[in-house]
Design a protein around this motif. Structure first.
Motif, PDB file in Angstrom:
ATOM      1  N   ASN A 513       0.810  -1.212   0.000  1.00 14.43           N
ATOM      2  CA  ASN A 513       0.000   0.000   0.000  1.00 14.43           C
ATOM      3  C   ASN A 513       0.847   1.267   0.000  1.00 14.43           C
ATOM      4  OD1 ASN A 513      -2.172  -1.661   0.042  1.00 14.43           O
ATOM      5  ND2 ASN A 513      -2.980  -0.984   2.008  1.00 14.43           N
ATOM      6  N   ALA A 514       0.200   2.362  -0.323  1.00 19.76           N
ATOM      7  CA  ALA A 514       0.835   3.674  -0.258  1.00 19.76           C
ATOM      8  C   ALA A 514       1.083   4.028   1.209  1.00 19.76           C
ATOM      9  CB  ALA A 514      -0.061   4.717  -0.925  1.00 19.76           C
ATOM     10  N   PRO A 515       1.965   4.994   1.473  1.00 22.46           N
ATOM     11  CA  PRO A 515       2.276   5.338   2.866  1.00 22.46           C
ATOM     12  C   PRO A 515       1.139   6.059   3.583  1.00 22.46           C
ATOM     13  CG  PRO A 515       3.597   6.658   1.350  1.00 22.46           C
ATOM     14  CD  PRO A 515       2.831   5.688   0.519  1.00 22.46           C
ATOM     15  N   ALA A 516       1.209   6.053   4.906  1.00 24.41           N
ATOM     16  CA  ALA A 516       0.237   6.774   5.718  1.00 24.41           C
ATOM     17  C   ALA A 516       0.464   8.279   5.635  1.00 24.41           C
ATOM     18  CB  ALA A 516       0.318   6.318   7.167  1.00 24.41           C
ATOM     19  N   ALA A 517       1.585   8.675   5.069  1.00 23.57           N
ATOM     20  CA  ALA A 517       1.858  10.107   4.882  1.00 23.57           C
ATOM     21  C   ALA A 517       2.381  10.316   3.471  1.00 23.57           C
ATOM     22  CB  ALA A 517       2.841  10.618   5.916  1.00 23.57           C
ATOM     23  N   LEU A 518       1.554  10.019   2.495  1.00 26.96           N
ATOM     24  CA  LEU A 518       1.906  10.233   1.102  1.00 26.96           C
ATOM     25  C   LEU A 518       2.053  11.727   0.843  1.00 26.96           C
ATOM     26  CD1 LEU A 518       2.248   9.162  -1.821  1.00 26.96           C
ATOM     27  CD2 LEU A 518      -0.234   9.322  -2.053  1.00 26.96           C
ATOM     28  N   GLN A 519       3.183  12.127   0.285  1.00 28.03           N
ATOM     29  CA  GLN A 519       3.464  13.535   0.024  1.00 28.03           C
ATOM     30  C   GLN A 519       3.017  13.903  -1.398  1.00 28.03           C
ATOM     31  OE1 GLN A 519       5.105  15.444   2.745  1.00 28.03           O
ATOM     32  NE2 GLN A 519       4.239  13.570   3.597  1.00 28.03           N
ATOM     33  N   VAL A 520       2.178  14.921  -1.508  1.00 30.21           N
ATOM     34  CA  VAL A 520       1.647  15.360  -2.803  1.00 30.21           C
ATOM     35  C   VAL A 520       2.106  16.800  -3.043  1.00 30.21           C
ATOM     36  CG1 VAL A 520      -0.408  15.576  -4.243  1.00 30.21           C
ATOM     37  CG2 VAL A 520      -0.386  13.928  -2.349  1.00 30.21           C
ATOM     38  N   GLY A 521       3.092  16.970  -3.906  1.00 28.64           N
ATOM     39  CA  GLY A 521       3.600  18.299  -4.222  1.00 28.64           C
ATOM     40  C   GLY A 521       2.825  18.902  -5.383  1.00 28.64           C
ATOM     41  N   VAL A 522       2.362  20.121  -5.234  1.00 29.80           N
ATOM     42  CA  VAL A 522       1.521  20.760  -6.243  1.00 29.80           C
ATOM     43  C   VAL A 522       2.063  22.156  -6.564  1.00 29.80           C
ATOM     44  CG1 VAL A 522      -0.801  21.591  -6.790  1.00 29.80           C
ATOM     45  CG2 VAL A 522      -0.514  19.507  -5.423  1.00 29.80           C
ATOM     46  N   ASN A 523       2.212  22.443  -7.876  1.00 27.17           N
ATOM     47  CA  ASN A 523       2.625  23.775  -8.309  1.00 27.17           C
ATOM     48  C   ASN A 523       1.605  24.297  -9.318  1.00 27.17           C
ATOM     49  OD1 ASN A 523       4.037  25.713 -10.282  1.00 27.17           O
ATOM     50  ND2 ASN A 523       5.500  25.610  -8.593  1.00 27.17           N
ATOM     51  N   ILE A 524       0.885  25.348  -8.943  1.00 26.82           N
ATOM     52  CA  ILE A 524      -0.163  25.936  -9.780  1.00 26.82           C
ATOM     53  C   ILE A 524       0.035  27.449  -9.838  1.00 26.82           C
ATOM     54  CG2 ILE A 524      -2.648  26.369 -10.006  1.00 26.82           C
ATOM     55  CD1 ILE A 524      -3.176  23.732  -8.615  1.00 26.82           C
TER      56      ILE A 524
END
Length: 596
Positions: A513-524
């Motif tokens: 599974n994916a981590p319990a603290a999946l990091q999602v970086g967003v640049n908009i």
């Protein structure tokens, strides 16, 4: 020698295994008693061979028989130079393979060099020259008796987590009887507080002060109620603290689960127990809250252990203190109780916003005394000394029957002993990934538990806590490339006041599974970010809200969101969904990334 978590992840417990996979040789012997190596995080196949994208400093190149490079150092040197400007032949290994230095090449250059070697028809194999370290059990003299840490059947698989983290940087508040001096624990003790206000309970002759020393909690027959027999001092808080953070690899005593962490002892239990009012203040202060008349806490705890309890519902006052502590970012771990009853009737094990812990015996079944029920979150080793003394939990203690005499070690049993196992695990998780919230820590522990090997009538939560598996899940060491980053850099227009746009990232090569603290970086780029609603969409279609619309008039987003994605399969197509919900302004999704 201790190494940083970053270096340990490069090393090789992983390397030793993968080297054995490559060569077919036996692994070095490891002296862990009954260690369940099958339960340790699996080594992905991608880590057994150098491959595009793998960072390395040197390569070992094997040439096919008959190739000039297989025997001629000059030919191997020329071949290395042809593979890259900074690539140098270093020397010939005893097997005939060539050791090649990459000259500090970055990941992209390494990938190019490796690809060239792989495409060369004269090359039999190319593998990274990896860094190895000695592997050994802790040298603590009583470690072999700590079945609860390492045994295959019902141990908590703790040693498998230590290559990643030992709890460094985390303080655990032990809200209990205080602390009696012990040389196997002293180096990990930081300032605490004595919260017992009633001198009839405190035993030490005074009320609240900054000295959490445990003077003993003995009492005479009938002193704590009619028919209650006399009891010697328990030194209970010291036993609990040792399980969490006894000094490890010091050539004596026991090993602590989070031996890189610190213990702040908070004294709330004395003769005959302790009052809710004192416990509530201790919870508040431990987590960084303000308590009237008590100096500010300079050792704010990110984990609280409460191996204590009483009958009845969780009071509004206690629940309020717990909620506030969790709101400040502190994980609260509590004992379910030792009544062999439903935890619904016993507090604080029945409070909300806590991790309620049941106890298992050495066979992995619910211990005979442990409470149970739907409000139990997880089980951990609590021992059962009625079957054999050595089936209890060994930890730090004192030999005094009333007042302190001399330090020793002893076996105890109880949900009080199970709880610090989980508190220690919570400290490991917080150290491995400081961004984790209390809810994410609880979710990770429960998601990565393994099925109880024995029975638990009435319910023991998600199963038996597994330290190695849980730490791997939150630190990105559970599969695929450690700290793997998947990025989409294709710019996508975000139209004004229009339906949502989606951008995709395909994740491959992960395990589980994916981590319990999946990091999602967003640049908009957008002139009015309050217009935007952003969701992360998992491969199964589940949407996780990263940002809601608001009145925020600032421009542009360049941030990292954290998502508890531990219930999602890591591999698959992940999507970022962005919608502009108001008129007048449009924008652009420049890039986004997922860090596992």
């Amino acid at each position: 020698m201790r190494t940083s978590p970053a270096l340990r992840r490069k090393l090789i417990s992983v390397a030793a295994v993968s080297a054995a996979l490559l060569t077919g040789t036996a692994l070095p012997a490891v002296a862990a008693p009954a260690q369940d190596t099958a339960a340790l995080p699996a080594v992905p196949a991608a880590q057994t061979e150098a491959a595009p994208g793998v960072t390395a400093e040197r390569l070992i190149v094997g040439y096919k028989s008959g190739a000039d490079e297989a025997t001629s150092n000059k030919a191997a040197e020329a071949d290395a130079a042809a593979k890259g400007a900074d690539v140098d032949f270093e020397r010939r290994l005893g097997t005939g393979a060539a050791l090649v230095d990459l000259g500090g090449a970055d990941k992209g250059d390494v990938a190019d060099v490796v690809a060239k070697y792989k495409a060369d028809p004269s090359v039999a194999f190319v593998v990274p020259d990896r860094l190895n370290q000695p592997q050994a059990d802790p040298n603590d003299t009583e470690y072999a008796k700590q079945w609860d840490l390492f045994e295959t059947t019902a141990g908590m698989n703790v040693p498998g987590a230590w290559n990643t983290t030992t709890g460094s940087g985390v303080t655990v508040a032990v809200i209990d009887t205080g602390y009696v001096a012990h040389s196997d624990l002293a180096a990990n003790i930081v300032a605490g507080y004595d919260f017992i206000a009633d001198t009839a309970v405190s035993v030490d002759g005074n009320g609240r002060d900054n000295n959490p020393a445990d003077p003993g909690d003995w009492y005479n027959a009938n002193e704590c109620g009619s028919g209650i027999p006399a009891s010697t001092s328990s030194w209970h808080g010291t036993h609990v603290a040792g399980t969490i953070a006894a000094v490890t690899n010091n050539g004596k005593g026991i090993a602590g689960i989070a031996h890189g962490a610190k213990i702040s002892p908070l004294r709330v239990l004395g003769k005959c127990g302790g009052y809710d009012s004192d416990i509530i203040d201790a919870i508040t202060w431990a987590s960084g809250g303000t308590v009237s008349g008590v100096p500010a806490n300079t050792n704010v705890a990110k984990v609280i252990n409460m191996s204590l309890g009483g009958d009845g519902a969780c009071s509004t006052a206690t629940q309020s203190a717990i909620n506030a502590a969790v709101g400040r970012g502190t994980t609260v771990v509590v004992a379910s109780g030792n009544d062999n009853e439903n935890v619904a009737n016993h507090n604080p094990g029945n409070c909300n916003n806590v991790i309620s812990v049941a106890a298992t015996n050495r066979a992995g079944a619910k211990a005979s005394y442990s409470n149970f029920g739907s409000q139990v979150d997880i089980a951990a080793p609590g021992g059962e000394t009625r079957t054999a003394t050595a089936n209890g939990i060994l930890s730090t203690l004192n030999s005094g029957t009333k007042t302190p005499v001399g330090e020793n070690y002893a076996y105890y049993q109880g949900t009080s002993m199970a709880t610090p196992h989980v508190a220690g695990l919570a400290a490991l998780l917080k150290s491995a990934n400081p961004a984790l919230t209390p809810a994410q820590i609880e979710s990770a522990i429960k998601t990565n538990a393994r099925a109880l090997p024995g029975a638990c009538s009435g319910g023991c939560g998600a199963g038996l806590a597994d330290a190695a598996k849980t730490v791997a899940a939150v630190s990105g060491t559970g599969g695929g490339t450690t700290g793997a980053v998947f990025t989409n850099t294709t710019a996508t227009a975000v139209p004004d006041n229009a339906p949502a746009i989606e951008s995709s990232i395909s994740v491959t090569g992960r395990t589980g599974n994916a981590p319990a603290a999946l990091q999602v970086g967003v640049n908009i780029t957008h002139p009015y970010v309050g217009d935007l609603v952003i969701d992360l969409v998992a491969p199964d279609g589940t949407a996780y809200r990263l940002k809601s619309s608001s009145s925020d008039s600032t421009d542009n987003i360049d941030t990292t969101y954290t998502v508890d994605a531990s219930s999602e399969t890591a591999n698959g197509t992940w999507k970022l969904r962005v919608q502009d919900t108001a008129a007048q302004d449009a924008g652009t999704l420049n890039s986004w990334k997922l860090t596992f």
